[in-house]
Design an enzyme around this catalytic site. Structure first.
Site, PDB file in Angstrom:
ATOM      1  N   GLY A 122       2.418   4.981   1.930  1.00  0.00           N
ATOM      2  CA  GLY A 122       2.663   5.322   3.214  1.00  0.00           C
ATOM      3  C   GLY A 122       4.185   4.899   3.393  1.00  0.00           C
ATOM      4  N   GLY A 123       4.733   5.390   4.627  1.00  0.00           N
ATOM      5  CA  GLY A 123       5.998   5.380   5.191  1.00  0.00           C
ATOM      6  C   GLY A 123       6.508   3.939   5.415  1.00  0.00           C
ATOM      7  N   GLY A 135       0.764  -1.038  -0.058  1.00  0.00           N
ATOM      8  CA  GLY A 135      -0.110   0.027  -0.075  1.00  0.00           C
ATOM      9  C   GLY A 135       0.927   1.273   0.020  1.00  0.00           C
ATOM     10  N   GLY A 194      -8.730  -0.490  -1.451  1.00  0.00           N
ATOM     11  CA  GLY A 194      -8.639  -1.829  -1.840  1.00  0.00           C
ATOM     12  C   GLY A 194      -8.197  -2.637  -0.603  1.00  0.00           C
ATOM     13  N   GLU A 217      -2.575  -3.315  -6.252  1.00  0.00           N
ATOM     14  CA  GLU A 217      -3.325  -2.058  -6.302  1.00  0.00           C
ATOM     15  C   GLU A 217      -2.676  -0.999  -6.892  1.00  0.00           C
ATOM     16  OE1 GLU A 217      -5.686   0.786  -3.461  1.00  0.00           O
ATOM     17  OE2 GLU A 217      -6.615  -1.123  -3.032  1.00  0.00           O
ATOM     18  N   LEU A 253      -5.197   3.658  10.927  1.00  0.00           N
ATOM     19  CA  LEU A 253      -5.419   4.784  11.537  1.00  0.00           C
ATOM     20  C   LEU A 253      -5.458   4.347  13.023  1.00  0.00           C
ATOM     21  CD1 LEU A 253      -7.441   7.259   9.387  1.00  0.00           C
ATOM     22  CD2 LEU A 253      -5.022   7.195   9.773  1.00  0.00           C
TER      23      LEU A 253
END
Length: 442
Positions: free
Chosen positions: A229-230, A227, A348, A250, A325
């Protein structure tokens, strides 16, 4: 158009318009669908905004995912509020800025949806009157390419009653199910503008500590979905010494590129779409877009296929890495809402959480920092504060923080609560255990 068949050239010129001319044909349109992210057409959006202000068209409800700055400055501008109803299926930073600028959270009407269902939702449950999208220049055979964005675009473009494309030489030409013949297009607008760019920030020490635990559970020959992000970027950076990895993801991101160039990702041991690097949308910088252009090893397919758990599971040893989150002590994941404020969307994530675990020897990781707001807020809570569940507790497999990794499969509620508390920030563990006891979790 040197070398182009005269018939195709004539058809192209017949359908070519200036942006304001193309938008004028939307006078009777009530429902508009926009391409996603890098495929959102800036010239057509600006012309549509102008036509709305001049009362030449509208009012409009429009659907999209991941709005751009160009969208925020045109169709999401505050002075258009009475003429448009935006209905995103996933929120971006620009969308959140538009909500804040409007002063009304409900002006932008969020539509909950999983990405693999977006194409069906936008063609069956919503009337796709018109689709506006950016495409690559037409080739000598009469085909444009959806380039960075097969996602729902590959589904909508063949179902919309009117298709207007914005031809942009900066859009890469990609393969898979990204080709669109001129006969499927109603009007053509030409506008060259660099695509939006998203350059990943350098991973923090916490990101690296989380990623390291995941990297050690990825093996040679695994097929990956990573996915944004860091942490996901740090995971990819940690795979340079791996071999024969596959890609069925994805998102196609910049951090994947060096692994393909070095041969670490080659698709050799994939059990489905061997040797092909599969994606449904790409977002990165100019270097990434150049890498995608005319690269036959990289193939884009609709999200209805790429993100379908029944397709994902066909690759053995599938590994999914996504972010969150908030997580509660029973294992429910929230990746889309901050309190009462929508932040993003399910996208997704659940598609791959389910698809990866269903794969033979598959693993699904949800990674998150244990705290937020400079360590003052725990991301681990007794019950989800937002009430929004992205991943049900029945589906969640591995949860990872900088303090450890736990496998929730097969654990009872009390076992889950204790396991999750063990990887929460140490300063919150005592209060989490007390709250867990007070509500009967342990």
């Amino acid at each position: 158009m040197d070398g182009l068949d005269p018939g195709l050239e004539a058809l192209y010129l017949e359908r070519k318009r200036q942006p304001h001319q193309a938008v004028a044909t939307l006078a009777n349109c009530k429902t508009l669908i926009l391409g996603m992210s890098a495929a959102q057409p800036p010239a057509l959006m600006a012309a549509t905004a102008d036509a709305l202000k001049d009362r030449l068209i509208g009012p409009l409800a429009f659907y999209y995912l991941h709005g751009t700055e160009a969208l925020r400055k045109t169709l999401l501008a505050p002075d258009l509020r009475e003429f448009v109803t935006p209905r995103p299926l996933f929120l971006s930073h620009s969308d959140r800025e538009a909500i804040a600028q409007s002063g009304s959270q409900n002006w932008i009407e969020f539509v909950p949806a999983m990405l693999h269902q977006a194409g069906r939702l936008l063609t069956e449950h919503i009337d796709p009157e018109c689709f506006l999208v950016t495409v690559s220049p037409m080739d000598r055979h009469g085909y444009f390419s959806l380039g960075t964005n097969a996602d729902y675009g590959a589904s909508v473009i063949r179902k919309a009653r009117k298709v207007i494309v914005e031809v942009n030489r900066y859009m890469p030409r990609t393969f898979g199910e990204c080709s669109v013949h001129i006969s499927e297009v109603d009007l053509i607008v030409e506008h060259d503008q660099p695509l939006i760019e998203a350059t990943p920030s350098s991973p923090t020490d916490v990101d690296l500590r989380i990623a390291d635990q995941i990297v050690h559970q990825i093996h040679d020959g695994d097929t990956l979905q990573i996915g944004v992000g860091g942490v996901p970027n740090a995971v990819l950076a940690g795979l340079t010494n791996h071999r024969d990895l596959g890609l069925h993801s994805e998102l196609f991101s910049p951090a994947m590129m060096p692994l393909i160039q070095s041969g670490a990702i080659n698709g050799k041991r994939k059990t489905w779409m061997q040797h092909k690097h599969v994606f449904t949308f790409a977002l990165g910088d100019r270097k990434l877009y150049d890498f995608l252009d005319d690269n036959p090893s990289i193939v884009g397919y609709p999200a209805s296929w790429v993100n379908n758990p029944d397709i994902i599971r066909l690759n053995e040893n599938m590994v999914s890495v996504n972010s969150a989150l908030e997580i509660d002590l029973t294992g429910q994941i929230n990746s889309e809402q901050l309190g009462d404020r929508p932040f993003s969307g399910s996208g997704g994530q659940l598609d791959f959480v389910r698809g990866a675990y269903a794969s033979r020897n598959g693993r699904s990781f949800v990674a998150l920092r244990s705290t937020a707001q400079d360590g003052n807020v725990s991301r681990f809570v007794p019950r989800l504060q937002s009430g929004t569940v992205t991943d049900p507790r029945n589906d969640v497999h591995m949860v990872v923080t900088e303090h450890g990794c736990v496998n929730l499969k097969g654990l009872s509620i009390p076992q889950r609560a204790r396991a999750l508390i063990s990887i929460a920030d140490p300063s919150f563990r005592e209060s989490l255990e007390s709250e867990a006891r007070s509500i009967g979790l342990i």
